[in-house]
Motif scaffolding. Structure first.
Motif, PDB file in Angstrom:
ATOM      1  N   ARG A  10      20.512  -6.733 -25.643  1.00 41.71           N
ATOM      2  CA  ARG A  10      21.055  -7.849 -26.402  1.00 41.71           C
ATOM      3  C   ARG A  10      19.797  -7.484 -27.589  1.00 41.71           C
ATOM      4  O   ARG A  10      18.947  -6.788 -28.097  1.00 41.71           O
ATOM      5  N   SER A  11      20.180  -7.977 -28.572  1.00 37.79           N
ATOM      6  CA  SER A  11      19.277  -8.309 -30.248  1.00 37.79           C
ATOM      7  C   SER A  11      18.062  -9.359 -29.869  1.00 37.79           C
ATOM      8  O   SER A  11      18.667 -10.475 -29.575  1.00 37.79           O
ATOM      9  N   VAL A  12      17.044  -9.495 -29.776  1.00 38.38           N
ATOM     10  CA  VAL A  12      15.809  -9.964 -29.671  1.00 38.38           C
ATOM     11  C   VAL A  12      15.244 -10.162 -31.093  1.00 38.38           C
ATOM     12  O   VAL A  12      14.335  -9.579 -31.620  1.00 38.38           O
ATOM     13  N   VAL A  41      13.262 -15.696 -28.515  1.00 34.82           N
ATOM     14  CA  VAL A  41      11.975 -15.870 -27.960  1.00 34.82           C
ATOM     15  C   VAL A  41      10.792 -16.299 -28.977  1.00 34.82           C
ATOM     16  O   VAL A  41      10.271 -15.931 -29.580  1.00 34.82           O
ATOM     17  N   VAL A  42       9.965 -17.603 -28.382  1.00 40.17           N
ATOM     18  CA  VAL A  42       9.436 -18.217 -29.271  1.00 40.17           C
ATOM     19  C   VAL A  42       8.111 -17.720 -28.235  1.00 40.17           C
ATOM     20  O   VAL A  42       7.942 -18.848 -27.074  1.00 40.17           O
ATOM     21  N   GLY A  43       6.847 -17.616 -28.784  1.00 36.29           N
ATOM     22  CA  GLY A  43       5.953 -17.296 -27.855  1.00 36.29           C
ATOM     23  C   GLY A  43       6.023 -15.378 -26.969  1.00 36.29           C
ATOM     24  O   GLY A  43       6.271 -15.343 -27.155  1.00 36.29           O
ATOM     25  N   GLY A  72      20.869 -18.175 -27.512  1.00 33.83           N
ATOM     26  CA  GLY A  72      20.007 -17.825 -26.447  1.00 33.83           C
ATOM     27  C   GLY A  72      18.075 -18.055 -27.241  1.00 33.83           C
ATOM     28  O   GLY A  72      18.244 -17.675 -27.858  1.00 33.83           O
ATOM     29  N   LEU A  73      17.938 -18.969 -26.420  1.00 28.04           N
ATOM     30  CA  LEU A  73      16.690 -19.524 -26.795  1.00 28.04           C
ATOM     31  C   LEU A  73      15.947 -19.848 -25.125  1.00 28.04           C
ATOM     32  O   LEU A  73      16.049 -20.360 -24.595  1.00 28.04           O
ATOM     33  N   VAL A  74      14.541 -18.477 -25.407  1.00 32.19           N
ATOM     34  CA  VAL A  74      14.002 -18.456 -24.705  1.00 32.19           C
ATOM     35  C   VAL A  74      12.699 -18.822 -25.150  1.00 32.19           C
ATOM     36  O   VAL A  74      11.471 -18.868 -25.757  1.00 32.19           O
ATOM     37  N   LEU A  75      11.591 -20.622 -24.821  1.00 28.09           N
ATOM     38  CA  LEU A  75      11.162 -21.080 -25.401  1.00 28.09           C
ATOM     39  C   LEU A  75       9.971 -21.521 -24.106  1.00 28.09           C
ATOM     40  O   LEU A  75       9.466 -20.702 -23.112  1.00 28.09           O
ATOM     41  N   CYS A  76       8.464 -19.731 -24.637  1.00 27.66           N
ATOM     42  CA  CYS A  76       7.547 -20.047 -23.951  1.00 27.66           C
ATOM     43  C   CYS A  76       6.114 -20.070 -24.303  1.00 27.66           C
ATOM     44  O   CYS A  76       5.150 -19.438 -25.203  1.00 27.66           O
ATOM     45  N   GLY A 119       2.872 -14.280 -25.429  1.00 31.30           N
ATOM     46  CA  GLY A 119       2.213 -14.686 -24.917  1.00 31.30           C
ATOM     47  C   GLY A 119       2.382 -14.010 -23.314  1.00 31.30           C
ATOM     48  O   GLY A 119       3.801 -13.337 -23.062  1.00 31.30           O
ATOM     49  N   PRO A 120       1.934 -13.561 -22.191  1.00 35.78           N
ATOM     50  CA  PRO A 120       2.766 -12.957 -21.374  1.00 35.78           C
ATOM     51  C   PRO A 120       4.316 -13.400 -21.118  1.00 35.78           C
ATOM     52  O   PRO A 120       4.540 -12.376 -20.406  1.00 35.78           O
ATOM     53  N   ALA A 121       4.208 -14.781 -20.743  1.00 34.48           N
ATOM     54  CA  ALA A 121       5.919 -14.855 -20.869  1.00 34.48           C
ATOM     55  C   ALA A 121       6.479 -14.382 -21.858  1.00 34.48           C
ATOM     56  O   ALA A 121       7.876 -13.833 -21.717  1.00 34.48           O
ATOM     57  N   GLY A 122       6.379 -14.728 -23.183  1.00 35.41           N
ATOM     58  CA  GLY A 122       7.368 -14.435 -23.646  1.00 35.41           C
ATOM     59  C   GLY A 122       7.139 -13.094 -24.237  1.00 35.41           C
ATOM     60  O   GLY A 122       8.241 -12.588 -24.290  1.00 35.41           O
TER      61      GLY A 122
END
Length: 486
Positions: free
Chosen positions: A29-31, A10-12, A130-134, A14-17
């Motif tokens: 999951r490992s994060v 997860v990048v970021g 998996g890449l979650v961009l925030c 803030g509220p979303a990240g």
């Protein structure tokens, strides 16, 4: 050396990240959570050092209890080893999955000098399926005569000083632009002791009447509006509608501003008065940070507020495999929307990696997101950037501060060199080629190019600024020290 391979990155923070990271980790999951900030919260929940006395850190914030809940969960999950939190780090390059694989590799650089000198064992890169961009967003700015004088700041920068450092950027201020964000900036300044002479809204609150059902979709926002109206009355701050700052005066710093009445298209109807100030806070909404999204090859589109945003489906998946996007990068809509999108992105990213995720919370989040999106659309319709703002400019008005490109030079690029779009204007006159790479002037330059051609702004006008080979500054020393296999 800490582990550098994870299920989800997860990048970021803030509220979303924050929401995405803790939600994904709680499924097993490992994060890894990568963030440029010293501490979690992003720009919305920016606050002094975590060691500040309890209560003081929350001054001037909304939805603070939501943040403290996520922060407590983050600390617990970090302590359990289910989240690796990497603060003070930026992603400077995204390595896409090799053929037949799905792992993204994020190459990291330090976001602060102190971090670079600390000698810690943070990995230079992390890999995740998996890449979650925030990535959030930043203040959208429009050039006006005198906006390059000391004492003129983005509204978000003024608020960041207040939230993060309890510092006033000036003693006698005017807050101007468009949108609800002007209100917390003005009331925050006043509460801290500044004399706020006016809030200048280029639009009109009557714009909310265009879509009353969408405006009523989030009752909490109506309560916030009442609170701000009460605070403005308490501090005796005038709220001037269809009014804009059309010129800023001063020699070595801001001395005064010129306030003008506007018509519905943003043309100057009449100049009302000149006001002495030492701080000008300008806010024209926000622009998403899309460098990381375009680095993955994900598609973008133009949103209702003329911002370039990531294309996502109903489960926050981007068009690039294994990439999910949440928060302002999917469309500017506020913290509550960002939190809901972050939670959904975390759940779906985990489910796509075979975690057990019930459908009920997914559907509940989708309904909440749809409601917040309707509200955001109504907000943008009620507070648009004035269509004819470029008519306020003079030939010597600076458009690009990094390269010192004037409005006259932008016009000459069209009239004398045939530049008919933002990319051509950039090549011919150099706006957007400086240190900020168009983050400050890119939107304005794109709008100017479209307006001069007598056409609507398109996504293609906006894309050149969003696409960067390196997504964050990196020194030659860091490049030279990278191992050969990187």
């Amino acid at each position: 050396m800490p582990e550098s391979r994870f299920d989800i990155a997860v990048v970021g923070a803030g509220p979303a990240g924050l929401a995405a990271a803790v939600t994904a980790a709680e499924t097993g999951r490992s994060v890894v959570l990568v963030d440029a900030g010293e501490q979690p919260g992003g720009q919305y929940w920016r606050h002094p050092d975590e060691s500040a006395p309890r209560g003081e850190e929350s001054l001037g914030h909304h939805d603070w209890s939501i943040f403290t809940d996520f922060r407590a969960r983050l600390h617990r999950l970090t302590g359990d080893g289910r989240i690796v939190h990497l603060p003070r780090r930026q992603v400077w390059f995204v390595e896409r999955p090799a053929p037949g694989t799905r792992a993204h590799t994020l190459h990291l650089t330090t976001a602060h000098v102190e971090a670079a000198r600390s000698g810690d064992e943070t990995p230079r890169s992390v890999t995740a399926d998996g890449l979650v961009l925030c990535p959030g967003g930043y203040d959208r700015q429009l050039p006006i005569p005198g906006w390059d004088l000391p004492g003129v700041m983005a509204a978000g920068g003024v608020q960041a000083l207040l939230k993060g450092h309890r510092t006033l950027a000036g003693r006698r201020a005017v807050v101007a632009g468009t949108g609800p964000f002007l209100l917390p900036v003005a009331t925050g300044l006043a509460a801290a002791g500044a004399d706020v002479v006016a809030v200048c809204e280029a639009g009109s609150v009557s714009g909310w009447a265009k879509n009353p059902l969408a405006a009523a979709a989030v009752p909490a926002k109506a309560r916030e509006a009442v609170e701000y109206a009460t605070a403005l009355a308490h501090h005796r701050i005038p709220y001037l509608q269809r009014t804009a700052i059309t010129a800023i005066h001063g020699d070595d710093e801001v001395r005064s501003v010129e306030l003008s009445r506007l018509d519905r298209e943003g043309r100057i109807r009449d100049r009302t008065r000149r006001v002495d100030v030492d701080l000008v806070a300008l806010g024209w909404g926000f622009t998403p940070s899309l460098e990381l999204i375009t680095a993955t090859g994900a598609e973008t589109r133009k949103d209702v507020d003329d911002s370039l945003v990531a294309v996502v489906d109903s489960e926050q998946r981007a068009t690039a495999p294994g990439v999910y996007v949440a928060g302002e990068a999917t469309g500017v809509g506020g913290a509550l929307l960002a939190v809901a999108e972050g939670e959904l992105a975390g759940l779906i990213a985990a489910r796509d990696q075979r975690a057990t995720v019930p459908q009920a919370p997914v559907q509940a989040l989708q309904k909440r997101i749809a409601r917040y999106r309707r509200f955001a659309a109504a907000m943008h319709a009620a507070h648009p950037v004035p269509r004819r703002w470029h008519e306020w400019l003079r030939p010597d008005t600076t458009v690009c501060r990094c390269e010192e490109v004037s409005f006259g030079q932008v016009c000459a690029a069209r009239d004398e060199l045939g530049a008919g779009d933002a990319r051509s204007v950039k090549m011919m006159a150099r706006p957007g080629m400086g240190w900020c790479q168009g983050r400050v002037c890119g939107f304005a330059t794109a709008q100017l190019a479209a307006a001069q051609e007598g056409r609507e702004l398109t996504a293609d006008d906006l894309r050149p600024t969003a696409k960067q080979t390196f997504t964050a500054p990196i020194s030659l020393e860091q490049l030279a020290e990278a191992p050969r296999d990187e």
